[in-house]
Motif scaffolding. Structure first.
Motif, PDB file in Angstrom:
ATOM      1  N   LYS A  38       0.708  -1.231  -0.014  1.00  0.00           N
ATOM      2  CA  LYS A  38      -0.227   0.063  -0.126  1.00  0.00           C
ATOM      3  C   LYS A  38       0.824   1.238   0.089  1.00  0.00           C
ATOM      4  CE  LYS A  38      -4.058  -2.150   0.231  1.00  0.00           C
ATOM      5  NZ  LYS A  38      -3.773  -3.010  -0.941  1.00  0.00           N
ATOM      6  N   VAL A  39       1.964   1.275  -0.784  1.00  0.00           N
ATOM      7  CA  VAL A  39       2.846   2.390  -0.986  1.00  0.00           C
ATOM      8  C   VAL A  39       2.249   3.226  -2.181  1.00  0.00           C
ATOM      9  CG1 VAL A  39       5.078   3.163  -1.262  1.00  0.00           C
ATOM     10  CG2 VAL A  39       4.640   1.483   0.474  1.00  0.00           C
ATOM     11  N   GLU A  40       1.798   4.269  -2.042  1.00  0.00           N
ATOM     12  CA  GLU A  40       1.310   5.120  -3.261  1.00  0.00           C
ATOM     13  C   GLU A  40       2.219   6.079  -3.538  1.00  0.00           C
ATOM     14  OE1 GLU A  40      -1.523   3.704  -4.558  1.00  0.00           O
ATOM     15  OE2 GLU A  40      -2.238   2.585  -2.554  1.00  0.00           O
ATOM     16  N   GLY A  41       2.229   6.358  -4.828  1.00  0.00           N
ATOM     17  CA  GLY A  41       3.069   7.410  -5.405  1.00  0.00           C
ATOM     18  C   GLY A  41       4.635   7.374  -5.380  1.00  0.00           C
ATOM     19  N   ALA A  42       5.215   6.254  -4.928  1.00  0.00           N
ATOM     20  CA  ALA A  42       6.566   6.099  -4.957  1.00  0.00           C
ATOM     21  C   ALA A  42       6.954   5.920  -6.311  1.00  0.00           C
ATOM     22  CB  ALA A  42       6.969   5.023  -4.286  1.00  0.00           C
ATOM     23  N   PRO A  43       8.346   6.790  -6.649  1.00  0.00           N
ATOM     24  CA  PRO A  43       8.743   6.572  -7.907  1.00  0.00           C
ATOM     25  C   PRO A  43       8.942   5.009  -8.418  1.00  0.00           C
ATOM     26  CG  PRO A  43      10.155   8.180  -6.511  1.00  0.00           C
ATOM     27  CD  PRO A  43       9.223   7.328  -5.819  1.00  0.00           C
ATOM     28  N   ARG A  44       8.936   5.150  -9.704  1.00  0.00           N
ATOM     29  CA  ARG A  44       9.318   3.411 -10.103  1.00  0.00           C
ATOM     30  C   ARG A  44      10.706   3.426 -10.063  1.00  0.00           C
ATOM     31  NH1 ARG A  44       6.024  -0.459 -13.610  1.00  0.00           N
ATOM     32  NH2 ARG A  44       7.621  -1.595 -14.422  1.00  0.00           N
ATOM     33  N   MET A  45      11.051   2.660  -9.243  1.00  0.00           N
ATOM     34  CA  MET A  45      12.632   2.473  -9.003  1.00  0.00           C
ATOM     35  C   MET A  45      13.416   1.666  -9.963  1.00  0.00           C
ATOM     36  SD  MET A  45      14.333   1.316  -5.569  1.00  0.00           S
ATOM     37  CE  MET A  45      14.780  -0.521  -5.729  1.00  0.00           C
ATOM     38  N   ARG A  46      14.497   2.149 -10.649  1.00  0.00           N
ATOM     39  CA  ARG A  46      15.308   1.177 -11.338  1.00  0.00           C
ATOM     40  C   ARG A  46      16.362   0.719 -10.585  1.00  0.00           C
ATOM     41  NH1 ARG A  46      15.323   0.829 -16.775  1.00  0.00           N
ATOM     42  NH2 ARG A  46      17.113   0.534 -17.947  1.00  0.00           N
ATOM     43  N   TYR A  47      16.242  -0.578 -10.695  1.00  0.00           N
ATOM     44  CA  TYR A  47      17.285  -1.410  -9.827  1.00  0.00           C
ATOM     45  C   TYR A  47      18.507  -1.954 -10.554  1.00  0.00           C
ATOM     46  CZ  TYR A  47      18.978  -5.195  -6.666  1.00  0.00           C
ATOM     47  OH  TYR A  47      19.667  -5.932  -5.635  1.00  0.00           O
ATOM     48  N   PHE A  48      19.682  -1.442 -10.298  1.00  0.00           N
ATOM     49  CA  PHE A  48      20.886  -1.954 -11.289  1.00  0.00           C
ATOM     50  C   PHE A  48      21.652  -2.851 -10.458  1.00  0.00           C
ATOM     51  CE2 PHE A  48      19.844   2.322 -12.237  1.00  0.00           C
ATOM     52  CZ  PHE A  48      19.769   2.359 -13.848  1.00  0.00           C
ATOM     53  N   ALA A  49      21.680  -3.970 -10.957  1.00  0.00           N
ATOM     54  CA  ALA A  49      22.507  -5.238 -10.219  1.00  0.00           C
ATOM     55  C   ALA A  49      23.173  -5.958 -11.133  1.00  0.00           C
ATOM     56  CB  ALA A  49      21.602  -5.771  -9.121  1.00  0.00           C
ATOM     57  N   HIS A  50      24.214  -6.710 -10.741  1.00  0.00           N
ATOM     58  CA  HIS A  50      24.765  -7.847 -11.341  1.00  0.00           C
ATOM     59  C   HIS A  50      23.673  -8.889 -11.661  1.00  0.00           C
ATOM     60  CE1 HIS A  50      27.470 -11.145 -12.458  1.00  0.00           C
ATOM     61  NE2 HIS A  50      28.147 -10.222 -13.311  1.00  0.00           N
ATOM     62  N   ARG A  51      23.734  -9.764 -12.418  1.00  0.00           N
ATOM     63  CA  ARG A  51      22.967 -10.945 -12.602  1.00  0.00           C
ATOM     64  C   ARG A  51      22.684 -11.813 -11.563  1.00  0.00           C
ATOM     65  NH1 ARG A  51      20.106 -11.580 -17.293  1.00  0.00           N
ATOM     66  NH2 ARG A  51      20.579 -10.185 -19.275  1.00  0.00           N
ATOM     67  N   LYS A  52      23.800 -11.777 -10.839  1.00  0.00           N
ATOM     68  CA  LYS A  52      24.223 -12.812  -9.663  1.00  0.00           C
ATOM     69  C   LYS A  52      23.159 -12.408  -8.496  1.00  0.00           C
ATOM     70  CE  LYS A  52      27.990 -15.552  -9.685  1.00  0.00           C
ATOM     71  NZ  LYS A  52      28.549 -16.773  -8.654  1.00  0.00           N
ATOM     72  N   ALA A  53      23.068 -11.220  -8.482  1.00  0.00           N
ATOM     73  CA  ALA A  53      22.401 -10.572  -7.274  1.00  0.00           C
ATOM     74  C   ALA A  53      20.830 -10.534  -7.633  1.00  0.00           C
ATOM     75  CB  ALA A  53      22.704  -8.970  -7.212  1.00  0.00           C
ATOM     76  N   ILE A  54      20.517 -10.223  -9.048  1.00  0.00           N
ATOM     77  CA  ILE A  54      19.066 -10.507  -9.500  1.00  0.00           C
ATOM     78  C   ILE A  54      18.598 -11.708  -9.295  1.00  0.00           C
ATOM     79  CG2 ILE A  54      17.550 -10.103 -11.279  1.00  0.00           C
ATOM     80  CD1 ILE A  54      19.545  -8.076 -12.514  1.00  0.00           C
ATOM     81  N   THR A  55      19.533 -12.832  -9.592  1.00  0.00           N
ATOM     82  CA  THR A  55      19.222 -14.148  -9.616  1.00  0.00           C
ATOM     83  C   THR A  55      18.825 -14.632  -7.961  1.00  0.00           C
ATOM     84  OG1 THR A  55      20.546 -14.575 -11.297  1.00  0.00           O
ATOM     85  CG2 THR A  55      19.776 -16.393 -10.235  1.00  0.00           C
ATOM     86  N   ARG A  56      19.662 -13.934  -7.036  1.00  0.00           N
ATOM     87  CA  ARG A  56      19.587 -14.236  -5.641  1.00  0.00           C
ATOM     88  C   ARG A  56      18.236 -13.454  -5.144  1.00  0.00           C
ATOM     89  NH1 ARG A  56      24.177 -15.088  -1.843  1.00  0.00           N
ATOM     90  NH2 ARG A  56      22.814 -15.432   0.169  1.00  0.00           N
ATOM     91  N   ALA A  57      17.934 -12.415  -5.435  1.00  0.00           N
ATOM     92  CA  ALA A  57      17.046 -11.472  -5.017  1.00  0.00           C
ATOM     93  C   ALA A  57      15.461 -11.869  -5.280  1.00  0.00           C
ATOM     94  CB  ALA A  57      17.179  -9.956  -5.308  1.00  0.00           C
ATOM     95  N   MET A  58      15.194 -12.114  -6.564  1.00  0.00           N
ATOM     96  CA  MET A  58      13.966 -12.053  -6.926  1.00  0.00           C
ATOM     97  C   MET A  58      13.091 -13.400  -6.289  1.00  0.00           C
ATOM     98  SD  MET A  58      12.882  -9.342  -8.180  1.00  0.00           S
ATOM     99  CE  MET A  58      13.707  -7.867  -8.574  1.00  0.00           C
TER     100      MET A  58
END
Ligand SMILES: [Zn+2]
Ligand SMILES: [Zn+2]
Ligand SMILES: [Zn+2]
Length: 284
Positions: free
Chosen positions: A95-115
Motif C-alpha cells: 500500500k505504498v502509493e506514489g513512490a517513483p518507479r525504482m530502477r534497480y541496477f545489479a549484477h545478474r548474480k544479485a538479481i538471480t538471488r533477490a527475486m
C-alpha cells in the motif's frame, strides 16, 4: 551531491548484539556514533547504494526518508547488502502509493538471488523478472556488468571489480554528477590491477573505502585492514586520483577489529582520513 551514510558496519552490526568483546561493550556504553547499522548509503534523496537489511531502520533513526529513491545500485548479493523483502516494503503490495518507479541496477548474480527469495511466483524468466512482476513491485531491473558505464537518471556510474569473495561478483562504483565524483568502495580487499587501470583518469572528491578488519596485522583478500586501507590511500594519492581537497572516509567496520568511534577518529587523523558514522552527511 550529498552522500548520507545509512549504515557503516560490516555484516554483524556494531556492536554485534550477541558479542561481549571489549569493542562491543564500549560501543554499547558510548552509544551515539559508536552504534553502526549494516552498510548502505544514499546519494541526494534519489540514489540508494545497496538494498540492505538496515535501510528501513536507518531511514527512521536518522530522519532520511527513502520516498524519492528512483535508482538503486547493488554492490553485490551478500545478505548484509541485499534484503529482498525491501522490494515489498516500497511496493503497492504494501500500500505504498506514489513512490517513483525504482530502477534497480545489479549484477545478474544479485538479481538471480533477490527475486526468487520473494516467493515462488517471483521465479525469473531467462534470469529476469517478468514485466508483470516489475509492475507489481513498481521497479525496473537493469543488469549491470563489471567495467561498465551507465546512466542512472542524472548520475553517470562506472563499475569496477572488487576483490571480495569467490561466490559473488562484487562491484565498486564511481558516481559522477555535475562535475563532482564519488568513489564508493566496499566490500573489497586489495584492488585488482585491472581495477586500478580502470580508475586511471578519475579524480575523486570523496572516497568511501572499506576498513573492515581495522587492526589486523595480516592482510585480507576479501576486505581491507587498516594497513591495507592506508596503502590504498597512498596509492590513490600517488596516482593523482584524489582531487584537491578530497576527503577519504573509512567505512564498513567489523566489531572485533575496530575500536569505538573516537579512537578510530584519532587513528584516521594521524593518517589523513576520516571515519564515517551512521547518519553522516557529506557534501560533495
Ligand atoms: Zn559487507
Ligand atoms: Zn564484539
Ligand atoms: Zn560482502
Amino acid at each position: 551531491m550529498v552522500l548520507t551514510f545509512l549504515g557503516t558496519a560490516a555484516s554483524e552490526g556494531f556492536p554485534d548484539a550477541f558479542c561481549r568483546c571489549d569493542n562491543c561493550e564500549r560501543a554499547r556504553r558510548g552509544g551515539g556514533r559508536n552504534l553502526r547499522l549494516r552498510s548502505a548509503a544514499l546519494v541526494n534523496d534519489d540514489l540508494l547504494i545497496d538494498f540492505g537489511p538496515d535501510i528501513l531502520a536507518a531511514s527512521a533513526l536518522y530522519g532520511v526518508p527513502l520516498t524519492n529513491v528512483a535508482y538503486c545500485i547493488q554492490t553485490h548479493d551478500h545478505e548484509d547488502h541485499l534484503t529482498p523483502h525491501n522490494f515489498f516494503a516500497r511496493s503497492p503490495m504494501c500500500k505504498v502509493e506514489g513512490a517513483p518507479r525504482m530502477r534497480y541496477f545489479a549484477h545478474r548474480k544479485a538479481i538471480t538471488r533477490a527475486m526468487p527469495a520473494l516467493g515462488n511466483e517471483f521465479a525469473l524468466i531467462d534470469g529476469m523478472p517478468s514485466a508483470e512482476l516489475c509492475d507489481r513491485l513498481n521497479i525496473d531491473v537493469a543488469p549491470i556488468e563489471l567495467f561498465q558505464q551507465f546512466m542512472a537518471g542524472p548520475y553517470t556510474i562506472t563499475t569496477v571489480r572488487a576483490q571480495h569473495a569467490p561466490e559473488t561478483v562484487a562491484l565498486l562504483f564511481v558516481i559522477e554528477r555535475d562535475g563532482r565524483t564519488l568513489f564508493y568502495a566496499t566490500d573489497t580487499g586489495d584492488f585488482p590491477e585491472e581495477t586500478w587501470a580502470a580508475l586511471r583518469g578519475f579524480r575523486f572528491d570523496v572516497v568511501a573505502l572499506d576498513h573492515t578488519f581495522g587492526d589486523w596485522e595480516r592482510s585480507s583478500n576479501a576486505h581491507l585492514t587498516g594497513h591495507q586501507f592506508r596503502a590504498h590511500l597512498k596509492r590513490l594519492r600517488e596516482e593523482g586520483m584524489l582531487a584537491e581537497g578530497a576527503r577519504v572516509y573509512a567505512h564498513h567496520f567489523v566489531h572485533h577489529s575496530n575500536p569505538p568511534h573516537e579512537e578510530l577518529v584519532a587513528l584516521g587523523a594521524r593518517h589523513g582520513y576520516e571515519i564515517a558514522y551512521d547518519g553522516l552527511r557529506v557534501w560533495i
